[in-house]
Every structure is written in structure tokens, then in C-alpha cells.
Design an enzyme around this catalytic site. Structure first.
Site, PDB file in Angstrom:
ATOM      1  N   HIS A 304       0.823  -1.205   0.000  1.00  0.00           N
ATOM      2  CA  HIS A 304       0.000   0.000   0.000  1.00  0.00           C
ATOM      3  C   HIS A 304       0.860   1.259   0.000  1.00  0.00           C
ATOM      4  O   HIS A 304       0.637   2.192  -0.777  1.00  0.00           O
ATOM      5  CB  HIS A 304      -0.863  -0.041   1.250  1.00  0.00           C
ATOM      6  CG  HIS A 304      -1.914   0.986   1.256  1.00  0.00           C
ATOM      7  ND1 HIS A 304      -3.157   0.761   0.731  1.00  0.00           N
ATOM      8  CD2 HIS A 304      -1.900   2.260   1.693  1.00  0.00           C
ATOM      9  CE1 HIS A 304      -3.869   1.858   0.857  1.00  0.00           C
ATOM     10  NE2 HIS A 304      -3.129   2.777   1.440  1.00  0.00           N
ATOM     11  N   ARG A 411      -3.468  -0.419 -15.402  1.00  0.00           N
ATOM     12  CA  ARG A 411      -3.190  -1.610 -14.588  1.00  0.00           C
ATOM     13  C   ARG A 411      -4.466  -1.977 -13.838  1.00  0.00           C
ATOM     14  O   ARG A 411      -4.653  -1.593 -12.682  1.00  0.00           O
ATOM     15  CB  ARG A 411      -2.064  -1.331 -13.603  1.00  0.00           C
ATOM     16  CG  ARG A 411      -0.710  -1.062 -14.244  1.00  0.00           C
ATOM     17  CD  ARG A 411       0.320  -0.787 -13.157  1.00  0.00           C
ATOM     18  NE  ARG A 411       1.594  -0.340 -13.685  1.00  0.00           N
ATOM     19  CZ  ARG A 411       2.597  -1.141 -14.024  1.00  0.00           C
ATOM     20  NH1 ARG A 411       2.466  -2.437 -13.894  1.00  0.00           N
ATOM     21  NH2 ARG A 411       3.715  -0.651 -14.475  1.00  0.00           N
ATOM     22  N   ARG A 448      -5.275  -3.260 -19.677  1.00  0.00           N
ATOM     23  CA  ARG A 448      -4.692  -4.604 -19.516  1.00  0.00           C
ATOM     24  C   ARG A 448      -5.628  -5.405 -18.636  1.00  0.00           C
ATOM     25  O   ARG A 448      -6.023  -4.948 -17.562  1.00  0.00           O
ATOM     26  CB  ARG A 448      -3.311  -4.497 -18.868  1.00  0.00           C
ATOM     27  CG  ARG A 448      -2.740  -5.858 -18.497  1.00  0.00           C
ATOM     28  CD  ARG A 448      -1.302  -5.784 -18.089  1.00  0.00           C
ATOM     29  NE  ARG A 448      -1.135  -5.286 -16.737  1.00  0.00           N
ATOM     30  CZ  ARG A 448       0.053  -5.094 -16.167  1.00  0.00           C
ATOM     31  NH1 ARG A 448       1.163  -5.328 -16.839  1.00  0.00           N
ATOM     32  NH2 ARG A 448       0.144  -4.661 -14.937  1.00  0.00           N
ATOM     33  N   ASN A 564       9.893  -5.373 -18.085  1.00  0.00           N
ATOM     34  CA  ASN A 564      10.255  -5.852 -16.742  1.00  0.00           C
ATOM     35  C   ASN A 564      10.226  -7.376 -16.731  1.00  0.00           C
ATOM     36  O   ASN A 564      11.157  -8.039 -16.274  1.00  0.00           O
ATOM     37  CB  ASN A 564       9.276  -5.331 -15.686  1.00  0.00           C
ATOM     38  CG  ASN A 564       9.073  -3.841 -15.764  1.00  0.00           C
ATOM     39  OD1 ASN A 564       9.959  -3.122 -16.212  1.00  0.00           O
ATOM     40  ND2 ASN A 564       7.912  -3.370 -15.351  1.00  0.00           N
ATOM     41  N   ARG A 575      12.903 -10.735 -11.060  1.00  0.00           N
ATOM     42  CA  ARG A 575      12.974  -9.270 -11.124  1.00  0.00           C
ATOM     43  C   ARG A 575      13.098  -8.604  -9.759  1.00  0.00           C
ATOM     44  O   ARG A 575      13.497  -7.440  -9.663  1.00  0.00           O
ATOM     45  CB  ARG A 575      11.766  -8.714 -11.892  1.00  0.00           C
ATOM     46  CG  ARG A 575      10.436  -9.005 -11.278  1.00  0.00           C
ATOM     47  CD  ARG A 575       9.310  -8.740 -12.262  1.00  0.00           C
ATOM     48  NE  ARG A 575       8.710  -7.422 -12.123  1.00  0.00           N
ATOM     49  CZ  ARG A 575       7.670  -6.986 -12.815  1.00  0.00           C
ATOM     50  NH1 ARG A 575       7.109  -7.750 -13.726  1.00  0.00           N
ATOM     51  NH2 ARG A 575       7.181  -5.801 -12.634  1.00  0.00           N
ATOM     52  N   CYS A 612       5.598  -0.757 -22.570  1.00  0.00           N
ATOM     53  CA  CYS A 612       5.024  -0.188 -21.350  1.00  0.00           C
ATOM     54  C   CYS A 612       5.810  -0.594 -20.107  1.00  0.00           C
ATOM     55  O   CYS A 612       5.458  -0.209 -19.000  1.00  0.00           O
ATOM     56  CB  CYS A 612       3.551  -0.578 -21.198  1.00  0.00           C
ATOM     57  SG  CYS A 612       3.292  -2.344 -21.053  1.00  0.00           S
TER      58      CYS A 612
HETATM   59  C1  PEP Z   1       6.240  -5.458 -17.463  1.00  0.00           C
HETATM   60  O1  PEP Z   1       6.374  -6.636 -17.131  1.00  0.00           O
HETATM   61  O2  PEP Z   1       7.142  -4.795 -18.015  1.00  0.00           O
HETATM   62  C2  PEP Z   1       4.970  -4.760 -17.204  1.00  0.00           C
HETATM   63  C3  PEP Z   1       4.695  -3.557 -17.676  1.00  0.00           C
HETATM   64  O3  PEP Z   1       4.093  -5.397 -16.381  1.00  0.00           O
HETATM   65  P1  PEP Z   1       4.254  -5.435 -14.768  1.00  0.00           P
HETATM   66  O4  PEP Z   1       5.489  -4.636 -14.409  1.00  0.00           O
HETATM   67  O5  PEP Z   1       3.000  -4.878 -14.241  1.00  0.00           O
HETATM   68  O6  PEP Z   1       4.439  -6.914 -14.561  1.00  0.00           O
HETATM   69 MG    MG Z   2       4.584  -7.746 -16.500  1.00  0.00          MG
END
Ligand code: PEP
Ligand code: MG
Length: 684
Positions: A304, A411, A448, A564, A575, A612
Site C-alpha cells: 500500500h 493496470r 490490460r 520488466n 525481477r 510499457c
Molecule cells: C512489465 O512486465 O514490463 C509490465 C509492464 O508489467 P508489470 O510490471 O505490471 O508486470
Molecule cells: Mg509484467
């Protein structure tokens, strides 16, 4: 013999169909129904019997899906009460059930992600980027001095009633300020807790025993909170969290009863707040203009506090060392939310340097903002659409003010977060329509579909314990596994067609079968709702999607690359792993090759590619992305002006040459060195 009114009537035991047991929402439905009867009503599970008119008591049963519970009642309307409540229990107390009755996944403790940097440089998990120089404010839930013995029960009872009323008014004001947000719903739940009969009874008993209102109230809410917090097992994680809510609302009332305690927490100017945890009502009531940054010893980047810090545009760290809790109030510190450290003893030159950097960043932001409303084009005329990554209408509004040409990533999972059951179709439509209306019919909105699982668990949607959650039920796989949930979301999105240029995008597609299945469900919902023009795309986050981009491109309108995840799956590096964070580099040539493949595949079928993920806002990466053929960048709101300004300084031709050069390289370090040199030649 007992009169009929004193007879105890016992209903048949029914199996609880609710996947997460009797959590807050079904408990509230049951308690409000029970309150309509005069009789004394209890719910019985094994050896436990609790007041059916109390939400907290019902939640405190710690029931799980399948547990057998019976209703018992004494009183004039006992027979009807037993019947009505037994039926309600058996029907799930108004809750719709997703298909999967299994256990929830608990994310790794952020504490395991901590690394020490130097003795006075405390590392934490970067939760919100930015740099701040400010003074420490330790935020503790101070133990309030409460006298034990009170006046007459009548006087103390009146004091408690007044305090409850005042706390209720505060919560109503807070709800009005927060509007229709997830935080406001939490505050609403707090308000309901103020009316919980068990809690009030417990406090009243204390008062009858000549305790002061404050003492009796504190004993009552602490007993309730710890009852919930002691519940064991993954399935009770949500109930344990409700314990935090009870303490939170309990302290608010106590603040009214104890001399000299302010109900709110007055922040001094320039505050960098340190806390072990921050509750929803704490964070919602801080004065945003006085807060420069946050650090919490608990929580993670999706917690949060992290979400709030990002929406405030201030730096924040989660999972910082507990030694931060010992830093003296008012000491001057430097917080770097981008790189994940707090310098607790900065030298004069550290502070001067940080202030110069902040001034430079602010100046640059103001400069960039002046030109943020022009359409972004390279010097030689390539149009690059710059969109915003957002969660709700408020952020969309800020995005538009910062020059966003549309929303490149809504999102939607944030609508599903911080609550104990999925949002209804109407509720979702209201939220998506608010975003779409903020943009207007001429701007693009890319929604999304639900992207949970892995690092983003949903407490009310239990996903089985998985050895490798990032390789398990995540992204679109959850939606395909939960078609009811998926269809509801699709219908809600489709109802916004026409309000903005609507695009629907599926996350984490790995196979053509997944894409086809998702599209066919969408097509069914689309034909049922007769929604107008909707573009359908997919995120490219998995190497298989990039490698087969040509095949995928035949079946979608666009790709949006999630760098990401594409980085973590290409390099096989989690990650969020602290030791691998430096190496999990989106500029690794292997990741860039995946992006190149995606663009080539799309081009063969005349489809467009956006990015994105984090790379879209990375100044070093942008020339390469444009050079590879990306035509849309969707970035966090505060980054929009800088991204647009950089694009205007680039030449498509130079970017193409540069991109072909770096994808031939062998290491991320080589790529970075070349891109830094290129960036220096492009400086303003
Ligand atoms: C990503 O994976 O780059 C992405 C935009 O989605 P999230 O970071 O929400 O997994
Ligand atoms: Mg992602």
C-alpha cells in the site's frame, strides 16, 4: 420447563461454500441479517460459539471453505432467525465464487531482500523513485497513557459513545475526501467496525466494572485484534490483516478519549517518514504537501505504502533495515528511492550534492513540462506516441496534465487489490469509464486485463502454493483459469467502448493457444454486448512470444512489450532478487534482440509495437527502442515530460544505426557504454 422464548433452537450444520471462509464481506452480510432479529443468535463451529451479530466475532471463527457451521438462537423470532441465517450461510452470504478452491500464495518477505551498503547508508527495496533531503519523522503508534479507573458507568459510557461518534465523523470526512477509491472502501469497513456489537459489549462490560472508557475500549479492541492475529495458516492471512484494521480504528477512538492525543498525526514540513508499517488510514490522512518520502521496515514494492508514494510522486523504500527505526527525529537525511538507499549521516557535501541534483531534476521537469503538450516527434519526423501507465481516473488526469497522449497501460489489477472480493461488473465499468471519460473519444485507452499471480497475489482468489510462482498461474493464465472473473471484467471494459479509443490487452501471453482462448472468450462477450470498435493486443513479456512474434502478429492488432518481465524471463533472473538486481538489465543485448524480433514480426503484418515496461522511461534505452521500430512508449506519469523532450532531440535514422550496432554486442555493459556515449552527444 423453558418457555418457548427461552428454548435454544439449533439449525442444521452447513458447509461453508466461500473460498476464503467467512471473511469481512460475507461476515458483514451475515451480521447485518442477524441484527434484524430480536433473538440472541450464535454461530457454532466445533467448540466455538460466537455472536452472529458481530462481524469481528464471525471473522474470528477463522472458518475455511468447507467448514461446517450451525446457527443457534433463543428468543421470540428464533425459529425464523435459524432458518434465514442457515439458508444465507449455505448460499455463500451473497458472495459469487471463483472456480478455484485452493490456498493463497504469500509473497517472499521483503526482509530477505535487504542489503547493507555502509554503516550509515541503509539499503531498502526501491518502492518509488526520486531523491529527497528531509528530516526524519519517526511514526510510531505511541502507547497512549490511559487511566484504569473511571467515573460512574453512565459517565464513562457517555464518553465512549461521544468518542465513537467523533471517530465515525472523522472517517466519514476521510471517505468523502478519498472519493470512490480502494482506500475509501477500507475506511468504510473501519466505520462498520465501530458499530460491532461484540466489540461494544466487551467495552461496556469493562465500563460496568468501573474501568475508564479509554481503558475498557483499549482492552476490548486489543483483545479482538489479537484474536484475529493469532489465527494460523495461509487461509487466515486476510483475517490477520483485519487485526491491523481493528487496531487502527481502535486507536482512532482512543485518541478521542485520552487527553492531549491528536486523532490525526501532524506532520512537520519536509518530513521523511520512518515506520515499521503504515496502515491505510495513516497514509490516507497525511498531508501530502509536507511529506517528502517514506521508509517502512515491512512491505514490498506492491504494498500500500509503495503504491501511495508513487502516486504522490515522492521517493520511498520498503523493507529498510530496522535500525532506521532508531534514527533520531529531525535528523537530516538523504533518501534515494530510485537506487534504494537512505543516507542517515550525510556530510555537508552529500547534502549539497543531493540538493543540487534535486534542483536540477526540478528545473528539468519544469522545462520539459513547458513542451509536454506537443505531439512527440523525432527531428526527422517519426511520430512516437507517449502514453501514461495509470491505475485510475485521478492518475489519468495527472497524466493528461503532464502531456500524456493516452493511457498505454491501465493496470486494472489495482481495482482488484486491497479488498476481500472481486469488484462487480458495474463497479469495474464505473472505474474504467471514469478513465475513458477523462481521456475523451480521441485518445487511446489500453486496458490490460487482470495481471495477478506470481508477485501479485489476490487474497480472495487463492492460487495454489507453487514452487515457481513466476512460472505458474500468472497473468492471462489466471483469467483463463477463472472464466467467470475474466468474462465479468471483459464485459465491464467493453461497456466503455466509444468513450475513448478502446484497446484490450492480455498480459503474459506465452502460447498461441492462450491468445486464441482469450480472444475467443472476448469475441463471445463482444457479440453479446454489441460493443463497437475495440483493438485487441497482447503484452510481449515471455521469450516465446517474442520469438514467434510473426505468428502472433497475424492474430492481434498490436503488441506492448513488458520489459520488466521480458528481462526476467529472457535472463532467468527474478525481477525482485536483490543480488541479481544489477544483472537483470533490460539493456542486455539478449533482451534487445527479443524486442527486435517483436518489431520485425509485427512489421511483417503491419501491426504496431509499444513498450510499457520500465525501459520505456529509460533515457538510455529510448533511442534503441525507437531505432528498433517501437512507435509508442507508455511511462509513469511524472516521467512523461522528460520522455517527450528526449524524443524531440533524436533522429530516427541515427537511432536505427545505433540499434543495429548494440544488438550485435555481447554484454549489457558494452551496450550501456555505447548508449551513454550516444546520450552525451545528444545532450541539450
Ligand atoms: C512489465 O512486465 O514490463 C509490465 C509492464 O508489467 P508489470 O510490471 O505490471 O508486470
Ligand atoms: Mg509484467
Amino acid at each position: 420447563m423453558n418457555s418457548p422464548e427461552e428454548q435454544l433452537l439449533i439449525g442444521v450444520a452447513v458447509g461453508i461454500p466461500n473460498l476464503a471462509g467467512l471473511h469481512a464481506r460475507p461476515a458483514a452480510a451475515l451480521a447485518s441479517q442477524a441484527k434484524k432479529f430480536m433473538s440472541t443468535i450464535r454461530l457454532v463451529k466445533d467448540a466455538d460459539a460466537v455472536n452472529a451479530k458481530s462481524i469481528v466475532a464471525i471473522m474470528g471463527l477463522g472458518s475455511q471453505c468447507g467448514d461446517r457451521i450451525s446457527v443457534q438462537a433463543t428468543g421470540s423470532d428464533a425459529a425464523e432467525a435459524v432458518q434465514v441465517l442457515t439458508d444465507l450461510l449455505a448460499s455463500g452470504c451473497g458472495e459469487n465464487h471463483p472456480e478455484l478452491p485452493t490456498k493463497s500464495h504469500t509473497p517472499d518477505s521483503p526482509m530477505t531482500h535487504r542489503i547493507a551498503v555502509t554503516s550509515h547508508q541503509l539499503a531498502g527495496i526501491p518502492a518509488s523513485p526520486g531523491l529527497a533531503v528531509g528530516r526524519i519523522v519517526q511514526f510510531r503508534h505511541t502507547a497512549m497513557e490511559v487511566v484504569e479507573t473511571g467515573g460512574t458507568p453512565a459517565l464513562e459510557g457517555l464518553r465512549l459513545a461521544t468518542a465513537l461518534q467523533e471517530a465515525g465523523l472523522q472517517l466519514e470526512t476521510l471517505m468523502a475526501e478519498l472519493g470512490d477509491t480502494a482506500e475509501s472502501k477500507i475506511i468504510h469497513a473501519h466505520k462498520e467496525l465501530l458499530e460491532d456489537p461484540e466489540l461494544l459489549n466487551l467495552a461496556a462490560k469493562g465500563i460496568e466494572q468501573r474501568k475508564s472508557a479509554g481503558f475498557a475500549w483499549r482492552a476490548a479492541f486489543l483483545q479482538y485484534a489479537s484474536q484475529l492475529e493469532c489465527l494460523q495458516g495461509d487461509h487466515n492471512a486476510m483475517l490477520r490483516e483485519r487485526g491491523i484494521d481493528i487496531r487502527d480504528v481502535g486507536r482512532r477512538v482512543l485518541g478521542q478519549l485520552v487527553e492531549g492525543i491528536h486523532p490525526g498525526f501532524e506532520l512537520p514540513d519536509g518530513a521523511i517518514l520512518i515506520a515499521s508499517e503504515l496502515s491505510p488510514s495513516d497514509t490516507a490522512s497525511f498531508d501530502r504537501s509536507k511529506l517528502l518520502g517514506f521508509c517502512t521496515t515491512t512491505g514490498g514494492p506492491t504494498s500500500h505504502v509503495a503504491i501511495l508514494a508513487r502516486s504522490f510522486g515522492i521517493p520511498a523504500l520498503c523493507g529498510i533495515s530496522e535500525s532506521a527505526l532508531n534514527l533520531a527525529d529531525t535528523s537530516l537525511v538523504v533518501l534515494d528511492g530510485t537506487n534504494g538507499w537512505l543516507n542517515s549521516q550525510p556530510s555537508v557535501s552529500d547534502i549539497a550534492q543531493a540538493r543540487a541534483n534535486i534542483a536540477g531534476l526540478n528545473n528539468k521537469y519544469q522545462q520539459d513540462l513547458l513542451n509536454a503538450h506537443v505531439l512527440a516527434k523525432t527531428r526527422d519526423g517519426r511520430r512516437i506516441e507517449v502514453g501514461a501507465n495509470v491505475r485510475h481516473a485521478q492518475e489519468t488526469m495527472e497524466g493528461v496534465a503532464n502531456g500524456a497522449e493516452g493511457v498505454g497501460l491501465l493496470r486494472s489489477e489495482f481495482l482488484f487489490d486491497d479488498r476481500d472480493s472481486a469488484p462487480s461488473e458495474d463497479e469495474q465499468t464505473t472505474a474504467y469509464a471514469a478513465v475513458a471519460n477523462t481521456l475523451g473519444a480521441e485518445r487511446s485507452l489500453i486496458v490490460r486485463t487482470l495481471d495477478v499471480g506470481g508477485d501479485k497475489p489476490l487474497s480472495y482468489l487463492p492460487i495454489p502454493e507453487e514452487a515457481n510462482p513466476f512460472l505458474g498461474l500468472r497473468g492471462v493464465r489466471v483469467s483463463l483459469d477463472q472464466p467467470t472473473l475474466f468474462r465479468t471484467q471483459l464485459r465491464a471494459i467493453l461497456r466503455c467502448a466509444g468513450l475513448a479509443k478502446l484497446h484490450i490487452m492480455f498480459p503474459m501471453i506465452a502460447t498461441l493457444e492462450e491468445l486464441r482462448q482469450a480472444k475467443s472468450i472476448l469475441a463471445e462477450e463482444q457479440s453479446a454486448t454489441s460493443a463497437g470498435d475495440v483493438q485487441v493486443g497482447m503484452m510481449v513479456e515471455v521469450p516465446s512470444a517474442a520469438v514467434l512474434a510473426e505468428q502472433f502478429a497475424r492474430e492481434v492488432d498490436f503488441f506492448s512489450i513488458g520489459t520488466n518481465d521480458l528481462t526476467q524471463y529472457t535472463l532467468a533472473m527474478d525481477r525482485g532478487h536483490p543480488k541479481l538486481a544489477q544483472k537483470a538489465d533490460g539493456l542486455h543485448p539478449a533482451v534487445l534482440k527479443m524486442i527486435a524480433l517483436t518489431c520485425e514480426g509485427a512489421k511483417k503484418h503491419g501491426k504496431w509495437v509499444g513498450v510499457c515496461g520500465g525501459l520505456a522511461a529509460d533515457a538510455l534505452a529510448i533511442p534503441v527502442l525507437i531505432g528498433l521500430g517501437v512507435i509508442e512508449l507508455s511511462v509513469p506519469v511524472p516521467a512523461i515530460p522528460a520522455v517527450k523532450s528526449l524524443i524531440q532531440r533524436l533522429s530516427l535514422l541515427e537511432c536505427e544505426v545505433l540499434a543495429q550496432e548494440v544488438i550485435q554486442m555481447g554484454t549489457a555493459a558494452d551496450v550501456r557504454a555505447r548508449l551513454s556515449a550516444f546520450a552525451n552527444t545528444n545532450e541539450e
